[in-house]
Design an enzyme around this catalytic site. Structure first.
Site, PDB file in Angstrom:
ATOM      1  N   ASP A 229       0.879  -1.160   0.000  1.00 60.76           N
ATOM      2  CA  ASP A 229       0.000   0.000   0.000  1.00 60.76           C
ATOM      3  C   ASP A 229       0.924   1.220   0.000  1.00 60.76           C
ATOM      4  OD1 ASP A 229      -2.059   1.751   0.038  1.00 60.76           O
ATOM      5  OD2 ASP A 229      -3.094   0.864   1.747  1.00 60.76           O
TER       6      ASP A 229
HETATM    7  C1  BGC Z   1      -4.975   3.347   0.130  1.00 57.98           C
HETATM    8  C2  BGC Z   1      -5.091   2.374  -1.013  1.00 57.98           C
HETATM    9  C3  BGC Z   1      -4.915   3.108  -2.319  1.00 57.98           C
HETATM   10  C4  BGC Z   1      -3.562   3.805  -2.305  1.00 57.98           C
HETATM   11  C5  BGC Z   1      -3.269   4.583  -3.567  1.00 57.98           C
HETATM   12  C6  BGC Z   1      -3.710   4.186   0.055  1.00 57.98           C
HETATM   13  O1  BGC Z   1      -3.747   5.207   0.986  1.00 57.98           O
HETATM   14  O2  BGC Z   1      -4.986   2.643   1.352  1.00 57.98           O
HETATM   15  O3  BGC Z   1      -6.341   1.739  -0.975  1.00 57.98           O
HETATM   16  O4  BGC Z   1      -5.025   2.223  -3.390  1.00 57.98           O
HETATM   17  O5  BGC Z   1      -3.542   4.736  -1.225  1.00 57.98           O
HETATM   18  O6  BGC Z   1      -4.085   5.680  -3.671  1.00 57.98           O
END
Ligand code: BGC
Length: 819
Positions: A229
């Site tokens: 993530d």
């Molecule tokens: C989120 C993800 C997301 C990623 C990219 C993170 O903060 O938890 O779900 O895909 O950011 O935006």
């Protein structure tokens, strides 16, 4: 290895360079070998491809794309075919926008109704979530690109989401928190998995070899790519060892060097890196093929129409006393509520989609054939009491035959990065419904929110239609149901408890400091309410229709349950039938019943269909912590076919041979689990379940702060400057909130607040590196001048190195990116 030839030609540095992003959304390329970069973009219910400044909080706009209903909504459809279709549409749009990896679906379990991202997730049930996710993945990937199932795993709260340690027993982990992922990987064949921010039993998920290697790779045979993530990588080398191919976003080459150094020092073998490179290359090359065909624009209108179809099948009719719905033609209708003027149709955060168009209730009333006599806003969206608005609404309601009142949660309350503080909807909305009831008892409430809320006004309304977050076409879909053009067929994918205090994780949500203990074990959602006999407002699987269905002729075989459904009402409609299994033996504790299959049928009035819900490898299994395997207990099982978890229409029992495994538990040590009354388990009993002591849950306030401590912990830092910074963050949050900048306040402040210090280096695209962070930590821990000197010295070094060496990954796009 599939790409051995290319890998053999790569230098160690080139291989390592692929292991983290080139910028915020793209992977690194190696031009001389023809390795292109690929693009990853959010998100689960639409494409969020940012044209200019990048962020992972949904702050900066993205290219318009169809905003489908969010996962919490789609799950109510109980329709895998529909999920797959929606996936196909998403996939097509992703290809048009040259997105190789679509960062969704999100399939974490709804452990508590307050978890901030529930609107982005499917269900409290792993089977339902897994099946719908698998179908969506198949749809997305039918276009040659990759879905990315997330967040693996046990990512069930936003509070301290980047550092919280989830303490959970192995059986609960497998049966509740991993089963949906297992289905998404093994049946959906997702090509990418996103590791979660949090820790699982003391290790960051991204580095957790039990999760990432033993389960994901060895048991589920996952051959795709694991991406962190955003900013979720802790120890890059440990991540690589656990099988993480891609760290996002860029760290401007810093962590690539760590990989190179670890290999050169003999800490890890180069083959570990080669394997990761091989899998990443496969993702790069195979998904790039999707763009070989000439690009054509997608049909915006047709996709909008599809978003409407999905919404129509997912909206849930919860109450319909005296058949107040569908609205009889010609009745005078008063439309009240701010949400009728401005629909609430998606949640906030990284999943936010810039819709191609947005249906508006007030503009569509006539087309829907609703005889509106006027609109009144009725309440302030953000909860401020406003008597004038209320009085005007009451005056309008007095003149109407039926009142439609549009209520729900605002955009700020349901957001990534932030759990809800309570389960209520704003008091001013409840007061409005009460006031309307005084003058007109014919009220239909239309509720818009992405998670369970308390409904203290439910006895004051005759009709209750739950629209959830129904996407850009939601307003129209709602009207078509109200007008009777569509018979509702959505059924709840989560329980609606009466009060927050009734929920099983009430005493253990959220974890506030070091850890969160999942003391309720497998008893989440209906598994708890049903087994512990706790009354609920609306049970899991519940939803009404404009017609009625009869279930008859159940026949069991060793392969499944066959039965007949008949539409006994006057209009055509769809019915989601559910198969639950209970075990008559009490040797191993279990929920009273668990969902193990479902099907949805469309029937004309008077029509019957005979359907079979097959058994599968999950129907009778449980995870045995002694053999460390899935086992079957030899016993008599009850197979139940229900219209909901609380409305079982047919049942029969079946004897099933077991696998003969030893019993895993000592019953007398686990009384709460054996009774199912697991909402307030003592520490000692939880430790009996875990089989070991739980780690200390509180911060050690005497220790200096380190990389993985969060900015929120500055509140007790030794350095005055850090304590001041903490106060400044708190102040800016309340200031922004007061001046009406609520979303910015929440998103930025909460994400900063809960971010570990390491995020400063991992999320700034090369503006700060780890040695500079050491200096920051010195400042935080009370050595202001020494720390400042260190930061400046290291920054100078970093800039010199970047210039001199021409580092592999010098970020080309760090400007314009925010944390
Ligand atoms: C989120 C993800 C997301 C990623 C990219 C993170 O903060 O938890 O779900 O895909 O950011 O935006």
């Amino acid at each position: 290895m599939k790409y051995k030839d290319i890998i053999n030609k790569m230098t160690l540095e080139e291989k390592a360079s692929l292991m983290s992003g080139k910028d915020f959304w793209q992977t690194q390329d190696v031009e001389r070998l023809g390795i292109p970069n690929i693009y990853l973009a959010d998100g689960p219910h639409g494409i969020r491809k940012q044209k200019d400044a990048a962020d992972h909080l949904g702050l900066n706009p993205s290219i318009p794309a169809t905003c489908f209903p969010t996962a919490a909504t789609v799950a109510n459809s109980w329709n895998e075919e529909l999920g797959e279709k929606m996936g196909e549409y998403l996939g097509e749009e992703a290809v048009t926008q040259k997105v190789n990896v679509l960062l969704g679906p999100g399939i974490n379990m709804k452990r508590s109704p307050l978890a901030g991202r529930n609107f982005e997730y499917f269900s409290e049930d792993p089977y339902l979530a897994g099946k719908l996710a698998a179908s969506m993945i198949k749809g997305i990937q039918s276009h040659g690109i990759s879905a990315c199932v997330k967040h693996f795993a046990v990512n069930n709260q936003e509070e301290r989401r980047m550092s919280i340690d989830t303490v959970v027993d192995e059986r609960t982990l497998r049966e509740i928190y991993l089963t949906a992922f297992e289905i998404a990987v093994m049946e959906g064949k997702t090509k990418t998995v996103m590791s979660a921010y949090n820790m699982l039993n003391g290790e960051y998920t991204n580095e957790n070899t039990h999760l990432m290697r033993e389960i994901l790779r060895d048991e589920w045979n996952f051959e795709g790519v694991v991406v962190t993530d955003w900013g979720g990588s802790n120890d890059r080398v440990a991540g690589l060892v656990a099988g993480n191919e891609l760290e996002m976003p860029t760290t401007a080459g810093e962590t690539n060097k760590e990989i190179v150094a670890a290999i050169q020092a003999g800490k890890i073998k180069e083959e570990v890196l080669d394997e990761c490179v091989d899998r990443l290359l496969d993702l790069i090359f195979t998904t790039q093929e999707a763009f070989n065909k000439p690009t054509k624009e997608f049909d915006v209108q047709n996709h909008h129409q599809m978003a409407q179809v999905v919404a129509e099948e997912s909206i849930v009719l919860l109450k319909n006393d005296e058949n107040i719905l569908p609205l009889p033609k010609g009745k005078k209708v008063a439309v009240i509520g701010d949400f009728a003027k401005e629909a609430r149709y998606q949640g906030a955060g990284s999943s936010i989609v810039n819709p191609t168009t947005l249906e508006n209730t007030l503009e569509s009333l006539e087309e829907a054939g609703i005889n509106s006599i006027g609109f009144e806003q009725g309440f302030d969206r953000y909860g401020k009491k406003n008597n004038t608005l209320m009085k005007k609404a009451v005056a309008l309601a007095e003149k109407a035959d039926v009142v439609l009142v549009y209520i729900g949660l605002d955009e700020v309350t349901e957001a990534e990065g932030l759990d809800r503080q309570n389960m209520s909807i704003p008091q001013n909305q409840i007061e409005l419904v009460n006031a309307l009831y005084e003058v007109n008892p014919n009220i239909v409430a239309i509720l818009s929110c992405g998670a369970a809320v308390e409904l203290p006004f439910v006895n004051k309304v005759k009709g209750l239609l739950h629209a959830y977050l129904s996407g850009q076409a939601g307003a129209k879909a709602i009207l078509r149901i109200l007008a009777g053009d569509v018979s509702p067929s959505g059924k709840l994918a989560e329980t609606y408890p009466i009060r927050y205090e009734d929920t099983p994780a009430y005493h253990q949500f959220p974890g506030k400091e070091v850890s969160v203990e999942y003391r309720e074990g497998p008893f989440i959602g209906y598994r708890y309410y049903d087994t512990a006999n706790v009354n609920v407002l609306y049970p899991f699987g519940y939803g009404l229709s404009y017609t009625t269905f009869e279930y008859t002729n159940m026949n069991l075989s060793k392969d499944g349950a066959t039965f007949t459904i008949t539409n006994t009402g006057k209009v055509a409609g769809r019915e989601a039938a559910q198969l639950y299994v209970g075990c008559s033996s009490d040797a191993i504790f279990r929920p009273k019943k668990e969902l193990k299959g479902f099907t949805k049928v469309f029937l004309y009035p008077g029509e019957s269909k005979t359907v079979t819900i097959p058994f599968d490898d999950k129907t009778f299994r449980y995870f045995n912590v002694v053999t460390n395997k899935w086992e079957i207990e030899e016993a008599e099982y009850v197979i139940m076919i229900g219209a909901s978890s609380a409305d079982i229409r047919l049942e029969e029992s079946l004897f099933v041979e077991g696998t003969g495994a030893p019993l895993p538990y000592e019953k007398e040590k686990l009384p709460s689990y054996y009774s199912g009354k697991a909402s307030n388990v003592t520490l000692a009993e939880f430790e009996n379940l875990l089989g070991h002591k739980v780690p200390e849950a509180k911060w050690d306030r005497t220790k200096p702060l380190g990389y993985n401590d969060t900015i929120a912990q500055c509140q007790y830092a030794k350095g005055m400057f850090a304590r001041f910074a903490f106060k400044a963050i708190k102040f800016s949050h309340s200031f922004l909130w007061k001046i009406g900048k609520r979303s910015t306040a929440n998103l930025i402040m909460m994400s900063v607040y809960h971010m570990p210090f390491r995020g400063m280096a991992r999320m700034t695209g090369g503006i700060m590196n780890m040695p500079m962070l050491d200096g920051v930590l010195m400042i935080v821990n009370g050595q202001f001048f020494k720390g400042l000197r260190h930061v400046l010295r290291e920054r100078k070094k970093m800039l010199k190195a970047a210039k001199g060496e021409g580092i592999i990954n010098a970020s080309s796009s760090s400007k314009g990116e925010v944390l």
